[in-house]
Design an enzyme around this catalytic site. Structure first.
Site, PDB file in Angstrom:
ATOM      1  N   CYS A   1       0.870  -1.173  -0.061  1.00 27.77           N
ATOM      2  CA  CYS A   1       0.011   0.237  -0.037  1.00 27.77           C
ATOM      3  C   CYS A   1       0.917   1.245  -0.177  1.00 27.77           C
ATOM      4  O   CYS A   1       0.407   2.405  -0.158  1.00 27.77           O
ATOM      5  CB  CYS A   1      -1.153   0.024   1.290  1.00 27.77           C
ATOM      6  SG  CYS A   1      -2.115  -1.253   1.249  1.00 27.77           S
TER       7      CYS A   1
ATOM      8  N   HIS B   1      -3.668   7.448   2.390  1.00 28.25           N
ATOM      9  CA  HIS B   1      -4.076   5.796   1.980  1.00 28.25           C
ATOM     10  C   HIS B   1      -5.209   5.688   2.560  1.00 28.25           C
ATOM     11  O   HIS B   1      -5.456   5.832   3.560  1.00 28.25           O
ATOM     12  CB  HIS B   1      -2.940   4.934   2.150  1.00 28.25           C
ATOM     13  CG  HIS B   1      -3.315   3.535   2.066  1.00 28.25           C
ATOM     14  ND1 HIS B   1      -3.864   3.221   1.080  1.00 28.25           N
ATOM     15  CD2 HIS B   1      -3.359   2.323   2.704  1.00 28.25           C
ATOM     16  CE1 HIS B   1      -4.070   1.868   0.860  1.00 28.25           C
ATOM     17  NE2 HIS B   1      -3.774   1.393   2.187  1.00 28.25           N
TER      18      HIS B   1
ATOM     19  N   ASN C   1     -10.052  -0.245   0.019  1.00 28.92           N
ATOM     20  CA  ASN C   1      -8.494  -0.114  -0.041  1.00 28.92           C
ATOM     21  C   ASN C   1      -8.132  -0.746  -1.341  1.00 28.92           C
ATOM     22  O   ASN C   1      -8.134  -1.947  -1.784  1.00 28.92           O
ATOM     23  CB  ASN C   1      -7.962  -0.798   1.196  1.00 28.92           C
ATOM     24  CG  ASN C   1      -6.489  -0.749   1.539  1.00 28.92           C
ATOM     25  OD1 ASN C   1      -5.949  -0.296   0.365  1.00 28.92           O
ATOM     26  ND2 ASN C   1      -5.973  -1.292   2.560  1.00 28.92           N
TER      27      ASN C   1
END
Ligand code: UT7
Length: 327
Positions: free
Chosen positions: A113, A254, A284
């Protein structure tokens, strides 16, 4: 001194919308649980025949159009992904061919990520060194390809998508990517990993039947660490640039969990209004998430010349990073 500025942004999310209610028909979960614990309402899943490089291509073409450059001026491609089309060749090489840009170098970065921030940092330094002038940076993920739809603790959290930026050299030294703070801690790989499919656990009938090719996560551990490390990384970046939270026009974090983002806002004493979030719509999307939100913010007119933008991410590795850009 040469700096690196973002000339154009682009993003792509697949057509197929999967709501929390849709998932509650597959695993024992509910819209209420997912929304309260994460902030996610829906996510997009790619088609079976749509690979990471296909989504990357869509995002890249949009970034190229937005930057108003001839694609031939791109001299390097870097793709951040933890869900490549295949272990090798790299997704960046597959994208290079799909874009019709023969011979220019292309490689992938694996920082989960945090991949978008790691990759922007690499591209920035390659431009500043003078070796490259125009770099295509992509974050793209087909997380649905590694989700275990028998594990309600993970399959409700992630989505698919891609984002891209054209990073280009500029002689204006006070603009562009001003600073990156990044780090990693490989001490506990098991708290977020895909155990099988690599050299440690090659694919076997056992690895498949034991569901070892799917993403595994200890959400609670990740959560605690994320809140702490993301906040500290932002403070490091602000200090390195002699800035305070008040100077920041927009934060693009994020998109993993709204509660993580709220804690970060509190720690940095930056109002949530100054954060650009789209977690509710996409979940996500790992390495794609910051770039998708960045593109949305640009298209929505939330970012103007001279604005100071703070990017921050956290992911498997563990990896983390923050970045300050002057637009
Ligand atoms: O991209 C970077 C990496 N990822 C992250 O940043 C994720 C970080 N972690 C998180 O976002 C959160 O920890 C989660 C959203 C994953 C979980 O939230 P939580 O508040 O930490 O919940 P929990 O894991 O403590 O689970 C609470 C309860 C458990 O039941 P019991 O043991 O209390 O009876 C779980 O079994 O909720 C249960 N649960 C669910 N219930 C309904 C877990 N997943 C679900 C679900 N639906 N999908």
């Amino acid at each position: 001194m040469t700096s690196a500025i973002i000339l154009g942004t682009g993003s792509y999310t697949p057509k197929k919308v999967v709501t929390n209610d849709d998932l509650s028909k597959i695993v024992d979960t509910s819209d209420e649980w997912i929304q309260t614990r994460t902030g996610i309402r829906e996510r997009r899943f790619a088609e079976e025949d749509e690979a990471t490089s296909d989504m990357a291509l869509q995002a890249a073409e949009r970034a190229i159009n937005h930057a108003r450059i001839a694609k031939e001026s791109i001299d390097l491609i870097i793709v951040a992904t933890m869900t490549p089309d295949m272990p090798f060749p790299s997704t960046a090489c597959l994208l290079q061919t799909k874009l019709g840009l023969p011979c220019i170098p292309a490689f992938d970065v694996q920082a989960a990520c945090s991949g978008f921030i790691y990759t922007l940092n690499i591209a920035n330094n390659m431009i500043r060194s003078g070796q490259y002038k125009t770099v295509l940076v992509v974050g793209a993920e087909k997380t649905s390809s590694i989700l275990d739809f028998e594990d309600r603790t993970t399959c409700v959290l992630f989505g698919d998508g891609a984002s891209a930026v054209i990073l280009s050299s500029s002689e204006e030294s006070s603009v562009g990517l001003l600073h990156t703070d990044s780090g990693a801690d490989g001490e506990h790989p098991e708290i977020l990993c895909q155990p099988a499919g690599g050299s440690a656990m090659p694919a076997t009938t056992d690895s498949v039947s034991n569901r070892q090719h799917f993403l595994k996560m200890n959400g609670k551990e990740i959560f605690k660490k994320a809140v702490r490390v993301m906040g500290q990384s932002c403070i490091n970046s602000l200090e390195a640039c002699h800035l305070t939270s008040d100077d920041i026009t927009l934060v693009i974090p994020h998109q993993a969990n709204m509660r993580i983002i709220e804690s970060l806002a509190k720690r940095l004493e930056i109002s949530l209004d100054k954060f650009h979030n789209n977690l509710d719509l996409y979940g996500n999307t790992s390495a794609a998430s910051i770039g998708i939100a960045l593109d949305e913010a640009v298209q929505a007119g939330r970012i103007k010349k001279g604005d100071l933008i703070l990017l921050v991410a956290f992911g498997a590795g563990l990896t983390w990073g923050s970045q300050i850009l002057r637009w």
